[in-house]
Design a protein around this motif. Structure first.
Motif, mmCIF file in Angstrom:
data_model
loop_
_atom_site.group_PDB
_atom_site.id
_atom_site.type_symbol
_atom_site.label_atom_id
_atom_site.label_comp_id
_atom_site.label_asym_id
_atom_site.label_seq_id
_atom_site.Cartn_x
_atom_site.Cartn_y
_atom_site.Cartn_z
ATOM 1 N N PHE A 67 0.824 -1.200 0.000
ATOM 2 C CA PHE A 67 0.000 0.000 0.000
ATOM 3 C C PHE A 67 0.866 1.261 0.000
ATOM 4 C CE2 PHE A 67 -2.186 3.305 2.490
ATOM 5 C CZ PHE A 67 -3.243 3.563 1.624
ATOM 6 N N LEU A 68 1.881 1.265 0.866
ATOM 7 C CA LEU A 68 2.743 2.440 0.967
ATOM 8 C C LEU A 68 3.612 2.631 -0.267
ATOM 9 C CD1 LEU A 68 3.894 2.190 4.684
ATOM 10 C CD2 LEU A 68 2.211 3.749 3.699
ATOM 11 N N GLY A 69 3.962 1.544 -0.928
ATOM 12 C CA GLY A 69 4.788 1.633 -2.138
ATOM 13 C C GLY A 69 3.996 1.784 -3.410
ATOM 14 N N GLY A 70 2.704 1.886 -3.335
ATOM 15 C CA GLY A 70 1.892 2.046 -4.529
ATOM 16 C C GLY A 70 1.718 0.760 -5.310
ATOM 17 N N GLY A 71 2.039 -0.369 -4.704
ATOM 18 C CA GLY A 71 1.852 -1.655 -5.358
ATOM 19 C C GLY A 71 3.039 -2.122 -6.185
ATOM 20 N N ILE A 72 4.003 -1.254 -6.379
ATOM 21 C CA ILE A 72 5.152 -1.619 -7.211
ATOM 22 C C ILE A 72 6.446 -1.493 -6.439
ATOM 23 C CG2 ILE A 72 6.456 -1.064 -9.286
ATOM 24 C CD1 ILE A 72 3.837 -0.027 -10.472
ATOM 25 N N PHE A 73 6.670 -0.358 -5.825
ATOM 26 C CA PHE A 73 7.935 -0.074 -5.164
ATOM 27 C C PHE A 73 7.823 -0.452 -3.734
ATOM 28 C CE2 PHE A 73 7.635 3.020 -8.640
ATOM 29 C CZ PHE A 73 8.641 2.532 -9.422
#
Length: 73
Positions: A67-73
């Motif tokens: 969630f905090l990484g936007g789903g990628i990072f």
């Protein structure tokens, strides 16, 4: 026995989740969160709750990181 297996799955997933906290490796959590949820499913089949709860906490940490990484990072 299933409780111990569930806790072991959670522990292995937690150890594998350590590199996923490094930037640009966060997508690894897309693999690790379902593994932790599988461990929670194994824990549901047990008469005790320790392994299931541990796997759910590990899955929550992985989902929070996604969630905090936007789903990628």
């Amino acid at each position: 026995m299933l409780n111990i297996l569930s806790a072991f799955i959670g522990l292995v997933t937690l150890i594998l989740m350590i590199p996923a906290f490094i930037p640009l490796l966060g997508a690894l959590n897309w693999i690790l969160v379902p593994i932790a949820l599988f461990g929670a499913f194994v824990g549901i089949l047990s008469s005790k709750n320790g392994g299931r709860n541990f796997c759910l906490i590990v899955a929550a940490f992985g989902a929070l990181r996604l969630f905090l990484g936007g789903g990628i990072f």
